[in-house]
Design a protein around this motif. Structure first.
Motif, PDB file in Angstrom:
ATOM      1  N   ALA A   1       0.645  -1.157   0.165  1.00 42.25           N
ATOM      2  CA  ALA A   1      -0.108   0.134   0.150  1.00 42.25           C
ATOM      3  C   ALA A   1       0.759   1.260  -0.055  1.00 42.25           C
ATOM      4  O   ALA A   1       0.416   2.317  -0.751  1.00 42.25           O
ATOM      5  N   VAL A   2       1.995   1.287   0.704  1.00 38.89           N
ATOM      6  CA  VAL A   2       2.926   2.499   0.708  1.00 38.89           C
ATOM      7  C   VAL A   2       3.398   2.673  -0.739  1.00 38.89           C
ATOM      8  O   VAL A   2       3.489   3.877  -1.174  1.00 38.89           O
ATOM      9  N   GLN A   3       3.773   1.714  -1.347  1.00 39.91           N
ATOM     10  CA  GLN A   3       4.324   1.795  -2.607  1.00 39.91           C
ATOM     11  C   GLN A   3       3.352   2.306  -3.743  1.00 39.91           C
ATOM     12  O   GLN A   3       3.529   3.094  -4.582  1.00 39.91           O
ATOM     13  N   ASP A   4       1.955   1.871  -3.340  1.00 40.49           N
ATOM     14  CA  ASP A   4       1.020   2.158  -4.490  1.00 40.49           C
ATOM     15  C   ASP A   4       0.832   3.698  -4.225  1.00 40.49           C
ATOM     16  O   ASP A   4       0.319   4.359  -5.117  1.00 40.49           O
ATOM     17  N   TRP A   5       0.703   4.003  -2.938  1.00 39.58           N
ATOM     18  CA  TRP A   5       0.555   5.539  -2.813  1.00 39.58           C
ATOM     19  C   TRP A   5       1.576   6.435  -3.330  1.00 39.58           C
ATOM     20  O   TRP A   5       1.307   7.340  -3.832  1.00 39.58           O
ATOM     21  N   ALA A   6       2.785   6.197  -3.076  1.00 35.59           N
ATOM     22  CA  ALA A   6       4.078   6.654  -3.751  1.00 35.59           C
ATOM     23  C   ALA A   6       3.959   6.883  -5.033  1.00 35.59           C
ATOM     24  O   ALA A   6       3.890   7.909  -5.739  1.00 35.59           O
ATOM     25  N   ARG A   7       3.580   5.829  -5.777  1.00 38.91           N
ATOM     26  CA  ARG A   7       3.321   5.626  -7.086  1.00 38.91           C
ATOM     27  C   ARG A   7       2.168   6.614  -7.634  1.00 38.91           C
ATOM     28  O   ARG A   7       2.145   7.369  -8.632  1.00 38.91           O
ATOM     29  N   GLU A   8       1.239   6.863  -6.874  1.00 34.75           N
ATOM     30  CA  GLU A   8       0.185   7.468  -7.135  1.00 34.75           C
ATOM     31  C   GLU A   8       0.343   9.058  -7.199  1.00 34.75           C
ATOM     32  O   GLU A   8      -0.267   9.839  -8.052  1.00 34.75           O
ATOM     33  N   LEU A   9       1.333   9.168  -6.263  1.00 36.41           N
ATOM     34  CA  LEU A   9       2.021  10.618  -6.291  1.00 36.41           C
ATOM     35  C   LEU A   9       3.098  10.984  -7.357  1.00 36.41           C
ATOM     36  O   LEU A   9       3.905  11.713  -7.354  1.00 36.41           O
ATOM     37  N   GLY A  10       3.160   9.950  -8.382  1.00 35.51           N
ATOM     38  CA  GLY A  10       4.080  10.105  -9.327  1.00 35.51           C
ATOM     39  C   GLY A  10       5.618   9.854  -9.251  1.00 35.51           C
ATOM     40  O   GLY A  10       6.416  10.040 -10.037  1.00 35.51           O
ATOM     41  N   GLN A  11       5.677   8.881  -8.243  1.00 29.38           N
ATOM     42  CA  GLN A  11       7.225   8.576  -8.025  1.00 29.38           C
ATOM     43  C   GLN A  11       7.532   7.145  -8.469  1.00 29.38           C
ATOM     44  O   GLN A  11       6.758   6.142  -8.525  1.00 29.38           O
ATOM     45  N   GLU A  12       8.432   6.985  -9.143  1.00 31.02           N
ATOM     46  CA  GLU A  12       9.083   5.730  -9.601  1.00 31.02           C
ATOM     47  C   GLU A  12       9.886   5.087  -8.458  1.00 31.02           C
ATOM     48  O   GLU A  12      10.620   5.990  -8.033  1.00 31.02           O
ATOM     49  N   LEU A  13       9.550   3.816  -8.135  1.00 32.74           N
ATOM     50  CA  LEU A  13      10.136   3.309  -7.228  1.00 32.74           C
ATOM     51  C   LEU A  13      11.088   1.972  -7.761  1.00 32.74           C
ATOM     52  O   LEU A  13      11.090   1.480  -8.822  1.00 32.74           O
ATOM     53  N   PHE A  14      11.973   1.648  -6.621  1.00 30.32           N
ATOM     54  CA  PHE A  14      12.715   0.302  -6.880  1.00 30.32           C
ATOM     55  C   PHE A  14      13.031  -0.358  -5.601  1.00 30.32           C
ATOM     56  O   PHE A  14      13.012   0.241  -4.672  1.00 30.32           O
ATOM     57  N   VAL A  15      13.021  -1.539  -5.813  1.00 31.47           N
ATOM     58  CA  VAL A  15      13.319  -2.321  -4.496  1.00 31.47           C
ATOM     59  C   VAL A  15      14.761  -2.827  -4.630  1.00 31.47           C
ATOM     60  O   VAL A  15      15.207  -3.607  -5.509  1.00 31.47           O
ATOM     61  N   GLY A  16      15.401  -2.801  -3.632  1.00 33.81           N
ATOM     62  CA  GLY A  16      16.979  -3.106  -3.473  1.00 33.81           C
ATOM     63  C   GLY A  16      17.060  -4.810  -3.077  1.00 33.81           C
ATOM     64  O   GLY A  16      15.990  -5.165  -2.940  1.00 33.81           O
ATOM     65  N   SER A  17      18.157  -5.222  -3.214  1.00 31.45           N
ATOM     66  CA  SER A  17      18.471  -6.427  -2.978  1.00 31.45           C
ATOM     67  C   SER A  17      18.003  -7.129  -1.652  1.00 31.45           C
ATOM     68  O   SER A  17      17.521  -8.190  -1.327  1.00 31.45           O
ATOM     69  N   SER A  18      17.971  -6.268  -0.521  1.00 38.53           N
ATOM     70  CA  SER A  18      17.273  -6.661   0.803  1.00 38.53           C
ATOM     71  C   SER A  18      16.011  -6.345   0.874  1.00 38.53           C
ATOM     72  O   SER A  18      15.493  -6.698   1.981  1.00 38.53           O
ATOM     73  N   GLY A  19      15.290  -5.900  -0.054  1.00 37.00           N
ATOM     74  CA  GLY A  19      13.795  -5.851  -0.200  1.00 37.00           C
ATOM     75  C   GLY A  19      13.397  -4.275   0.405  1.00 37.00           C
ATOM     76  O   GLY A  19      12.296  -4.082   0.396  1.00 37.00           O
ATOM     77  N   ARG A  20      14.464  -3.380   0.572  1.00 34.72           N
ATOM     78  CA  ARG A  20      14.355  -2.036   0.863  1.00 34.72           C
ATOM     79  C   ARG A  20      13.779  -1.281  -0.263  1.00 34.72           C
ATOM     80  O   ARG A  20      14.249  -1.297  -1.434  1.00 34.72           O
ATOM     81  N   VAL A  21      12.695  -0.333  -0.173  1.00 35.25           N
ATOM     82  CA  VAL A  21      12.114   0.316  -1.164  1.00 35.25           C
ATOM     83  C   VAL A  21      12.395   1.645  -1.147  1.00 35.25           C
ATOM     84  O   VAL A  21      12.518   2.454  -0.208  1.00 35.25           O
ATOM     85  N   PHE A  22      12.973   2.257  -2.378  1.00 37.90           N
ATOM     86  CA  PHE A  22      13.405   3.533  -2.516  1.00 37.90           C
ATOM     87  C   PHE A  22      12.803   4.373  -3.525  1.00 37.90           C
ATOM     88  O   PHE A  22      12.298   3.851  -4.701  1.00 37.90           O
ATOM     89  N   PRO A  23      12.482   5.748  -3.709  1.00 32.04           N
ATOM     90  CA  PRO A  23      12.136   6.363  -5.055  1.00 32.04           C
ATOM     91  C   PRO A  23      13.372   6.248  -5.914  1.00 32.04           C
ATOM     92  O   PRO A  23      14.743   6.155  -5.409  1.00 32.04           O
ATOM     93  N   LYS A  24      13.278   6.169  -7.152  1.00 31.13           N
ATOM     94  CA  LYS A  24      14.493   6.071  -8.021  1.00 31.13           C
ATOM     95  C   LYS A  24      15.120   7.344  -7.963  1.00 31.13           C
ATOM     96  O   LYS A  24      16.498   7.268  -8.329  1.00 31.13           O
ATOM     97  N   VAL A  25      14.632   8.428  -7.641  1.00 26.27           N
ATOM     98  CA  VAL A  25      15.327   9.795  -7.572  1.00 26.27           C
ATOM     99  C   VAL A  25      16.260   9.560  -6.335  1.00 26.27           C
ATOM    100  O   VAL A  25      17.325  10.743  -6.183  1.00 26.27           O
ATOM    101  N   MET A  26      16.084   8.812  -5.511  1.00 24.47           N
ATOM    102  CA  MET A  26      16.870   8.564  -4.133  1.00 24.47           C
ATOM    103  C   MET A  26      16.700  10.015  -3.330  1.00 24.47           C
ATOM    104  O   MET A  26      17.768  10.348  -2.533  1.00 24.47           O
ATOM    105  N   LYS A  27      15.676  10.606  -3.410  1.00 26.85           N
ATOM    106  CA  LYS A  27      15.306  12.062  -2.646  1.00 26.85           C
ATOM    107  C   LYS A  27      13.754  12.025  -2.061  1.00 26.85           C
ATOM    108  O   LYS A  27      13.108  11.146  -2.781  1.00 26.85           O
ATOM    109  N   ALA A  28      13.798  12.529  -1.077  1.00 25.32           N
ATOM    110  CA  ALA A  28      12.493  12.960  -0.432  1.00 25.32           C
ATOM    111  C   ALA A  28      11.824  14.022  -0.965  1.00 25.32           C
ATOM    112  O   ALA A  28      10.326  14.154  -1.114  1.00 25.32           O
ATOM    113  N   SER A  29      12.413  14.957  -1.524  1.00 25.79           N
ATOM    114  CA  SER A  29      11.869  16.341  -1.853  1.00 25.79           C
ATOM    115  C   SER A  29      10.543  16.188  -2.987  1.00 25.79           C
ATOM    116  O   SER A  29       9.765  16.879  -2.994  1.00 25.79           O
ATOM    117  N   PRO A  30      10.959  15.381  -4.135  1.00 24.30           N
ATOM    118  CA  PRO A  30       9.989  15.393  -5.310  1.00 24.30           C
ATOM    119  C   PRO A  30       8.812  14.793  -4.669  1.00 24.30           C
ATOM    120  O   PRO A  30       7.327  15.154  -4.958  1.00 24.30           O
TER     121      PRO A  30
END
Length: 394
Positions: free
Chosen positions: A81-110
């Motif tokens: 749900a967190v991932q869906d919410w962030a994507r609805e706000l226009g953020q592209e995400l990726f999942v690291g090898s450990s399962g941690r989820v980050f925005p592709k831009v690696m920033k919070a400001s966008p």
């Protein structure tokens, strides 16, 4: 329209405001600082770990004894749900090898900009430089640059954070106000805090170096993870994972070779070394590298000559430290409003119409996406609870 005031413009508060606005309430968000979500933006400087992409049972295990009462909230707004919410706000995400989820831009400001734009479109008003100081004649009281003002609210959500990183807004000052209103609080404690060390001069050359390939253990907690050696001590995810156990008095140990058995380490150490120095022998047969060798020398000199005894130290090296870093330097805090003081919707039992969310609540979790997930989930839950309470309370 019924009026809702959300106090605190971090992730929990903004999520509560979103839910209240979607329920057609007039929503004002107040923030003591000059800008919103400062701790959120600071977290984004290291990549903004939004959540941990793992099954709900694994996710809930991170919340330890708070898992039972947090479960309905986190289940309702889990990692997906967190991932869906962030994507609805226009953020592209990726999942690291450990399962941690980050925005592709690696920033919070966008993400924050998009979120604030969405809240504005819902009619949410944000007022900065408004420090909440309590109530006056049933109205919310604030200290502002123009002096004291009051706001009327049909329902209130408190989301002012814990008691760490006060320069970013989470100073725990709200605790005195709630205690004065009869709310019983759990004392604040440092969580996800680094260790303070009194290093010998031997360690100076290693300041700034990462500690990799080790496992940390304290009490019944064991975790692999990196740390960084600094002039003041050790900092990083590996340390944070055992912070609670260390805080509660458990001794800390490092396994310098977690993927090799004690017997195998002893066998390697038993190889003839001839005239080679012990440090060179260690380098050749164990390949510890300068950082792990430095820690071994720092905490175990003089090293025993017996291979089994030395292997025991390498597999469970006792760490001599002088405690956790001060609470204001911790990433998060335990303590705050216990769940016993709240109803199922996160409303304070002693203060009808006043809800709490985020790090104000008495729970803790390691870094790795768990903190932000629970802040968003409890903010959403409190916002929905507040919106549903309006017909009953007004």
């Amino acid at each position: 329209m019924k009026k809702a005031v959300v106090i605190g413009a971090g992730p929990a508060g903004l999520m509560a405001a979103e839910e209240l606005a979607r329920a057609d309430l007039s929503v004002v968000v107040t923030e003591a600082k000059t800008s919103v979500a400062r701790k959120f933006l600071m977290a984004g400087k290291s990549g903004l770990n939004l959540t941990k992409d793992e099954p709900i049972e694994a996710l809930m295990a991170a919340y330890d004894e708070a898992a039972d009462w947090l479960r309905p909230m986190v289940t309702d707004f889990d990692a997906q749900a967190v991932q869906d919410w962030a994507r609805e706000l226009g953020q592209e995400l990726f999942v690291g090898s450990s399962g941690r989820v980050f925005p592709k831009v690696m920033k919070a400001s966008p993400l924050l900009r998009s979120w604030l734009h969405s809240l504005e479109s819902l009619g949410v008003e944000v007022r900065t430089r408004h420090r909440w100081t309590g109530w006056r004649e049933g109205q919310l009281l604030f200290a502002t640059e123009q002096g004291e003002i009051t706001l009327e609210a049909d329902v209130t959500v408190l989301a002012m954070g814990g008691a760490s990183w006060s320069r970013l807004g989470a100073d725990g000052a709200w605790a005195e106000v709630l205690a004065g209103a009869g709310v019983s609080l759990a004392p604040f404690k440092a969580s996800n805090a680094g260790l303070l060390m009194e290093w010998s001069d031997y360690m100076r050359d290693l300041f700034g170096q990462p500690v990799k390939g080790v496992a940390w253990s304290a009490g019944n907690v064991m975790a692999q993870g990196e740390a960084v050696i600094s002039a003041r001590g050790l900092e990083g995810g590996g340390i944070y994972s055992v912070c609670k156990a260390v805080r509660e008095g458990a001794a800390l140990h490092i396994d310098l070779m977690p993927d090799v058995s004690d017997a195998d380490v002893a066998k390697r150490l038993s190889r003839p070394r001839g005239k080679v120095s012990l440090s060179n022998h260690l380098r050749k047969v164990l390949r510890l590298g300068p950082v792990r060798t430095g820690l071994l020398m720092e905490f175990a000199r003089p090293l025993p000559s017996d291979a089994r005894a030395l292997a025991g130290l390498i597999k469970a090296l006792p760490v001599k430290h002088v405690g956790l870093r001060p609470m204001d330097e911790a990433i998060s805090t335990a303590g705050g409003v216990p769940h016993e003081e709240l109803d199922a919707g996160l409303m304070l039992k002693r203060l009808p119409g006043v809800f709490c969310a985020g790090e104000m609540l008495d729970w803790e979790a390691p870094t790795g996406g768990y903190l932000l997930t629970a802040c968003l989930a409890t903010g959403r839950w409190a916002g929905r609870g507040a919106a549903q309470w309006i017909p009953q309370g007004c």
